[in-house]
Design an enzyme around this catalytic site. Sequence first.
Site, PDB file in Angstrom:
ATOM      1  N   CYS A 120       0.853  -1.193   0.000  1.00  0.00           N
ATOM      2  CA  CYS A 120       0.000   0.000   0.000  1.00  0.00           C
ATOM      3  C   CYS A 120       0.888   1.242   0.000  1.00  0.00           C
ATOM      4  O   CYS A 120       2.062   1.191   0.293  1.00  0.00           O
ATOM      5  CB  CYS A 120      -0.871   0.004   1.252  1.00  0.00           C
TER       6      CYS A 120
ATOM      7  N   ARG B  49       3.184   1.562  -7.486  1.00  0.00           N
ATOM      8  CA  ARG B  49       3.268   0.396  -6.587  1.00  0.00           C
ATOM      9  C   ARG B  49       2.128  -0.584  -6.817  1.00  0.00           C
ATOM     10  O   ARG B  49       2.125  -1.678  -6.289  1.00  0.00           O
ATOM     11  CB  ARG B  49       3.251   0.863  -5.128  1.00  0.00           C
TER      12      ARG B  49
ATOM     13  N   TRP C  13      -3.337  -2.029  -1.631  1.00  0.00           N
ATOM     14  CA  TRP C  13      -3.100  -3.291  -2.353  1.00  0.00           C
ATOM     15  C   TRP C  13      -3.663  -4.357  -1.412  1.00  0.00           C
ATOM     16  O   TRP C  13      -3.064  -4.662  -0.381  1.00  0.00           O
ATOM     17  CB  TRP C  13      -1.610  -3.483  -2.586  1.00  0.00           C
TER      18      TRP C  13
ATOM     19  N   ASN D 154       0.053   0.203   6.053  1.00  0.00           N
ATOM     20  CA  ASN D 154       0.659  -0.708   5.088  1.00  0.00           C
ATOM     21  C   ASN D 154       1.317  -1.808   5.902  1.00  0.00           C
ATOM     22  O   ASN D 154       2.099  -1.532   6.803  1.00  0.00           O
ATOM     23  CB  ASN D 154       1.713   0.024   4.246  1.00  0.00           C
ATOM     24  N   GLY D 155       0.947  -3.068   5.643  1.00  0.00           N
ATOM     25  CA  GLY D 155       1.538  -4.180   6.399  1.00  0.00           C
ATOM     26  C   GLY D 155       0.487  -5.228   6.706  1.00  0.00           C
ATOM     27  O   GLY D 155      -0.609  -5.227   6.149  1.00  0.00           O
TER      28      GLY D 155
ATOM     29  N   GLU E 215      13.835 -22.661 -14.513  1.00  0.00           N
ATOM     30  CA  GLU E 215      13.508 -21.273 -14.175  1.00  0.00           C
ATOM     31  C   GLU E 215      14.690 -20.351 -14.477  1.00  0.00           C
ATOM     32  O   GLU E 215      14.520 -19.265 -15.022  1.00  0.00           O
ATOM     33  CB  GLU E 215      13.095 -21.175 -12.707  1.00  0.00           C
TER      34      GLU E 215
ATOM     35  N   LYS F 211      14.517 -17.173 -17.017  1.00  0.00           N
ATOM     36  CA  LYS F 211      14.902 -15.801 -16.635  1.00  0.00           C
ATOM     37  C   LYS F 211      15.898 -15.231 -17.633  1.00  0.00           C
ATOM     38  O   LYS F 211      15.769 -14.101 -18.090  1.00  0.00           O
ATOM     39  CB  LYS F 211      15.510 -15.812 -15.221  1.00  0.00           C
TER      40      LYS F 211
ATOM     41  N   GLU G 137      14.230 -14.575 -21.159  1.00  0.00           N
ATOM     42  CA  GLU G 137      13.170 -13.562 -21.313  1.00  0.00           C
ATOM     43  C   GLU G 137      13.672 -12.139 -21.114  1.00  0.00           C
ATOM     44  O   GLU G 137      13.033 -11.204 -21.577  1.00  0.00           O
ATOM     45  CB  GLU G 137      11.993 -13.849 -20.380  1.00  0.00           C
TER      46      GLU G 137
ATOM     47  N   HIS H  59      21.830 -38.452 -22.797  1.00  0.00           N
ATOM     48  CA  HIS H  59      20.769 -38.814 -23.770  1.00  0.00           C
ATOM     49  C   HIS H  59      20.634 -37.742 -24.844  1.00  0.00           C
ATOM     50  O   HIS H  59      19.591 -37.631 -25.478  1.00  0.00           O
ATOM     51  CB  HIS H  59      19.453 -39.019 -23.013  1.00  0.00           C
TER      52      HIS H  59
ATOM     53  N   LYS I 220       3.138  -8.616 -18.730  1.00  0.00           N
ATOM     54  CA  LYS I 220       3.196  -9.062 -17.339  1.00  0.00           C
ATOM     55  C   LYS I 220       2.160 -10.150 -17.083  1.00  0.00           C
ATOM     56  O   LYS I 220       2.378 -11.068 -16.314  1.00  0.00           O
ATOM     57  CB  LYS I 220       2.967  -7.886 -16.377  1.00  0.00           C
TER      58      LYS I 220
HETATM   59  C1  AGP Z   1       7.932 -15.214 -15.810  1.00  0.00           C
HETATM   60  O1  AGP Z   1       9.076 -14.417 -15.548  1.00  0.00           O
HETATM   61  C2  AGP Z   1       7.050 -14.640 -16.865  1.00  0.00           C
HETATM   62  N1  AGP Z   1       6.680 -13.305 -16.575  1.00  0.00           N
HETATM   63  C3  AGP Z   1       5.877 -15.567 -17.212  1.00  0.00           C
HETATM   64  O2  AGP Z   1       6.408 -16.840 -17.521  1.00  0.00           O
HETATM   65  C4  AGP Z   1       4.819 -15.749 -16.097  1.00  0.00           C
HETATM   66  O3  AGP Z   1       5.350 -16.502 -15.052  1.00  0.00           O
HETATM   67  C5  AGP Z   1       3.630 -16.521 -16.725  1.00  0.00           C
HETATM   68  O4  AGP Z   1       3.081 -15.745 -17.760  1.00  0.00           O
HETATM   69  C6  AGP Z   1       2.544 -16.842 -15.699  1.00  0.00           C
HETATM   70  O5  AGP Z   1       2.020 -15.649 -15.165  1.00  0.00           O
HETATM   71  P1  AGP Z   1       1.106 -15.756 -13.844  1.00  0.00           P
HETATM   72  O6  AGP Z   1       2.002 -16.246 -12.754  1.00  0.00           O
HETATM   73  O7  AGP Z   1       0.611 -14.355 -13.615  1.00  0.00           O
HETATM   74  O8  AGP Z   1       0.002 -16.722 -14.126  1.00  0.00           O
END
Ligand code: AGP
Length: 609
Positions: free
Chosen positions: A2, A27, A74, A98-99, A482, A486, A489, A505, A604
């Site tokens: 928040c 935020r 939030w 906030n908290g 993962e 990272k 992307e 393999h 996002k």
């Molecule tokens: C991860 O860094 C990406 N932004 C993307 O893979 C993300 O995790 C995926 O689109 C799922 O999003 P969500 O967690 O909001 O469902």
Amino acid sequence: MCGIVGYLGPRETVGVLMDGLRRLEYRGYDSAGIAVFHGGKIEVRRARGKLRVLEEAIAGESLEGKVGIGHTRWATHGRPSDDNAHPHKAGSIAVVHNGIIENYLSLKKVLTESGHVFASETDTEVIAHLVDHFLREDFPFEEAVRRALGKIKGSYALAVLCEKEPEKLIGARNESPLVVGLGEGELLIASDTPAVLNYTRDFIFLEDGEMAVLSDGKAEVLDLEGKRIPREPKRVKWNPLMAEKGGYKHFMLKEIMEQPRAITDTIRGRISEDRSEIIFEGLDSDGKMVKAINRIALVACGTSYHAALVGRYLIESLCRIPVEADIGSEFRYRNPLVDEKTLLVTISQSGETADTLAALREARKRGARTLGICNVVESSLSRESDYTIFTYAGPEIGVASTKAFSTQLVILYLLSLFLGKRTGYISHTQMDEFIGELVRLPHLLEEVVRGHKEIERIGRKYVHAENFLYLGRGINYPIALEGALKLKEISYIHAEGYPAGEMKHGPIALIDREMPVVVLATKDDTYEKVMNNIEEVHAREGRIIALASQGDKEIASKVEDVIFIPPTVSLLTPVLLTIPLQLLAYYMADFKGNDVDQPRNLAKSVTVE
Ligand code: AGP
């Protein structure tokens, strides 16, 4: 998280508050509100939605006043709504917060029994009633706030107004940032400097357990016993944009660095005092759900899918219920074996990912019970799931998911313990041990984050490579995936995550000096096998970056670079391994001059299939 703004001074207060709230919009929030002392009393105006809804609500009103507080919310406890928006008022007190107040339910019960009437579902409203309660016992405003804070457990950044002492504004902080701005003949409070940089660059940064009393043109800092603490103001040189990122170059770096706090907030209030229980308010309180299911399906996309893969290891290890992990876009096209004995767990930061939501709807149609793990209250996923466990990571601005991922892993760990207790697979002693390790995690993460300079050096060294291979075994295999995601992307460097045991393999054909290999080689029951994989790569002149356990004397001689992480139980190692991989990707992307927070072609939240 928040946003908080408070003002005491000669300007038109509403304008200062709204300006400050606008500067905190980055935020993320779902509702907003202000409280101004006007006409002898505190006037509160609140609205769900963006600030423009609040602006429309107060348009045409002349809320003059020289003292006021404002808030962008939030949601954590209580859905986004006008009633749950801050400020919250009780008697002659108004509060913004906030908290997370861990003991708000017990406090609310006591206050209700003594006649207090609550109007919201929030934990914050309890604070307003507590302060008002002590005010009614004839304690002065400052003492009433101090006594109320003495009853509270949890994190808070607060700004409080009182009708009985309208020339005074009080702030307080515990594990949630709060600053005091010292202007020319005016005083301000904010959760973050960007909100009020227009009015001053001189700030007092409150520490945990401190209060600030703003009145008569001066700000006094006190501890909760009322002892005054001398505190020199600091001059902030950041421009407003830098200030929004807390001084970090990108939101992603800020969010990587705030993972210890995000994980602390996510754990908060979910472990019983005696460490015998995991507490998810209202989830399977009678234990019937666990007895009624015979399998668990974890479904997610992208980074959240990698969390699901870790979740499979965790849940099967700790409660012996069969678990599958599926990618959202694959799940519903394979005619999945889902029925009323299935618990479908969807994992999503945004709660709006179309493929994950489609899987949830398909499973519901087939009679499954549904549980969501999500970072956004009132998201589609949380509204359509039978039950949702929220990660309290706060808004994640960077497109690349970091703190949302690590808090998902922590929730999956808590859920595994929760289920394991109910299936009887985890003993009381084991529960105590597992929880003990979890409670240490934020401190271990702080240690990992402190090593960022070495990771930056390694990132600079390998930034020109065009391909990477990430290898891991067991519960660390999803972290290899993962780490590769990272890197892909945000740096646009091709990277592939692979089970280390699969090298023979196929992938071993790729090994040469041009393709660095990142190997997750922490001390666990797969360590010897991973060391064999390292020998295989080393023998073919592969260049290895290993992530290893502190104290491992053997590995340095077999690899080119090592990043050490502190030891913990193997089930929590994925959380520690993730941060160096996030930082490695971040530094390489930044060295390449990429738009780290908004990488090309990405959104996002992928709200279309
Ligand atoms: C991860 O860094 C990406 N932004 C993307 O893979 C993300 O995790 C995926 O689109 C799922 O999003 P969500 O967690 O909001 O469902």
